[in-house]
Write an enzyme that holds these catalytic residues in place. Structure first.
Site, PDB file in Angstrom:
ATOM      1  N   SER A 229     -75.629  12.407  14.685  1.00 58.36           N
ATOM      2  CA  SER A 229     -74.967  11.848  13.781  1.00 58.36           C
ATOM      3  C   SER A 229     -75.028  10.877  12.425  1.00 58.36           C
ATOM      4  CB  SER A 229     -73.539  11.149  14.198  1.00 58.36           C
ATOM      5  OG  SER A 229     -74.070  10.216  14.740  1.00 58.36           O
ATOM      6  N   CYS A 284     -74.855  21.055  11.396  1.00 59.52           N
ATOM      7  CA  CYS A 284     -75.353  20.522  10.508  1.00 59.52           C
ATOM      8  C   CYS A 284     -75.347  21.130   9.621  1.00 59.52           C
ATOM      9  CB  CYS A 284     -77.008  19.743  10.476  1.00 59.52           C
ATOM     10  SG  CYS A 284     -78.328  21.138  11.165  1.00 59.52           S
ATOM     11  N   GLU A 384     -68.795  13.377   7.033  1.00 56.55           N
ATOM     12  CA  GLU A 384     -69.051  14.622   8.072  1.00 56.55           C
ATOM     13  C   GLU A 384     -67.920  15.023   8.999  1.00 56.55           C
ATOM     14  OE1 GLU A 384     -72.977  16.695   9.826  1.00 56.55           O
ATOM     15  OE2 GLU A 384     -72.325  14.974  10.205  1.00 56.55           O
TER      16      GLU A 384
END
Length: 484
Positions: A229, A284, A384
């Protein structure tokens, strides 16, 4: 009742039980069944792994490059032979459907194949006669002990980005896999050992914050590769760099797909569904935002909802299932909160994944969720979410679509759907992202090209994979010689 086994660390070629006294369970995300227990190892256990790697480096660095390549080739063969086993293990501990897991294993194997070409990749450069009777050359050498910290979402592919290439370059390696998906890492080490890798060249230490902190600060670790992250990536980069290490830290993403008025909508919808909801959106390179340009928006949203309604949700080992669970119950709850935030901030909830039948049973399921009329700056556009949640933003033209995408703090990837060469060129030149796709679902490059993006999607100078990967795991020596 069979007792759940506790995984061991792999240090100096031996499987060693942790003495920390701390552990976590590893559940199957589709059923909640406990698969194993993973130790939360201590700093002392990390120190032992680094010491083993440092000792092994003394001899491994001297192993001729072609011999290292032969071990990599044998490793690749073993991975192919165990392809189905590895894919099933990915599905068991991660939850992604078998087809996605099978493809992930393929990507990992491709990384090993690339690393097996190390004799060519390690070649230096030479310039004869830079002056009378003097020549100059550049030679590549390994760094020493290097480390990798890997995420839960690609337990096969991401480790295979790291340790095969690093080891092929002559380094020794300490791997800290995600404590959420630790089982596959141990199997990878077993197969590498079977391929002929000497003891201490690859070491695995399971754990969490204590092990990560030790890696970032350890004086004998020369480089750190990280995937995870954005907040953690930034911390890893700053901390490891402050301790004099070379760092590549791949972080978060908010990938936009621009759909132009001339796009083939059938293809675009199929690709977007795969990119947004494949692997439960936990990647991702997932498509998390669609920018619909012009008057196609209503039709595009209608088709996206219809396609999402047909998605079968369930255990990734069952036939016909497209969407498996997210990684943990806490991640499911986090996703539900984001859906609630999207509604409160005024986005139109076109499809509510909370209502799907699979979400009410065991396992950590959340169905495909689609928001329309999302505005840049809304939380679901900014953050995200890392889940099967897709936001649709509307734009007047390509200029506005690119401006919207470039406003994101992330810059990992972006796609465009169009037949216009002019639009493709403008997209390629103006979009601020590292990996671009034209009429493709997920523009993740092959192992021989660098992977990652810009802005808050990446911290460092040299990306993973490809020539960048070789540069990251080696240092150069320049030699100038006079011949008398």
């Amino acid at each position: 009742m069979t007792e759940t086994k506790t995984l061991k660390n792999f240090i100096g070629g031996q499987w060693v039980a942790s003495t920390s006294g701390k552990e976590e369970v590893v559940p199957n995300p589709a059923t909640g069944e406990v698969l194993a227990k993973v130790p939360l190892s201590s700093r002392e256990e990390l120190d032992a792994a680094v010491a083993a790697a440092k000792e092994a480096f003394r001899e491994w660095r001297k192993v001729p490059v072609p011999r290292r390549a032969r071990i990599l080739f044998r490793y690749q063969q073993l991975l192919v032979e165990h392809w189905d086993e590895l894919a099933r293990l990915v599905t068991l501990e991660n939850g992604k459907v078998y087809e996605d897991a099978y493809g992930e294993v393929q990507r990992g194997i491709e990384c090993v194949e690339f690393a097996a070409g190390i004799p060519t990749l390690m070649m230096g450069q030479q310039l004869p006669d830079i002056a009378t009777d003097i020549e100059s050359g550049m030679y590549r050498y390994p760094l020493g002990v290097v480390a990798g910290i890997t995420p839960f979402n690609f337990p096969m592919m991401v480790p295979c980005w790291m340790f095969p290439l690093a080891i092929a370059c002559g380094n020794t390696f300490v791997l800290k896999p995600s404590e959420r998906t630790p089982m596959l890492a141990n199997r990878l080490a077993e197969l590498f050992t079977e391929a002929g890798l000497p003891p201490g060249v690859l070491n695995i230490v399971h754990g969490a914050h204590e092990v990560v902190g030790g890696i970032l600060e350890h004086k004998d670790i020369k480089a750190v590769s990280f995937v995870g992250s954005q907040p953690v990536a930034e911390y890893v980069y700053k901390t490891a760099a402050a301790h004099g290490k070379r760092v590549q830290a791949l972080a978060g993403a908010k990938n936009h797909s621009i759909v132009m008025p001339d796009a083939d909508l059938d293809m675009a919808v199929t690709n977007i569904i795969n990119a947004a909801f494949g692997s439960a959106g936990e990647r991702c390179m997932a498509c998390s935002v669609v920018v619909a340009v012009g008057d196609i928006a209503d039709e595009l949203v209608r088709r996206l909802k219809e396609a999402a309604d047909r998605i079968q949700i369930g255990n990734g080992l069952d036939k016909g299932v497209f969407l498996g669970p997210v990684i943990r119950e806490s991640h499911k709850e986090r996703t539900i909160k984001y859906i609630e935030i999207g509604e409160k901030e005024g986005a139109l909830l076109v499809r509510d994944g909370r209502r799907d039948s699979a979400t009410s049973g065991q396992g950590y399921f959340i169905g495909p969720t689609i928001f329309d009329h999302v505005k840049p700056g809304m939380t679901i556009w900014t953050d995200e979410i890392f889940a099967p949640v897709l936001s649709v933003v509307r734009a007047r033209d390509l200029d506005e679509a690119i401006e919207i995408a470039n406003r994101s703090e992330f810059a990992n990837g972006a796609c465009i759907y169009t037949d216009s060469a002019k639009a493709i060129r403008q997209f390629r030149e103006e979009i601020d992202a590292g990996m671009l796709g034209v009429n493709v679902a997920v523009p993740a490059p092959m192992a021989f090209f660098p992977f990652s993006g810009y802005k808050n999607s990446f911290y460092g100078d040299l990306h993973a994979n490809g020539r960048d990967g070789v540069e990251f795991y080696t240092r150069k020596k320049m030699v100038t010689a006079r011949y008398q």
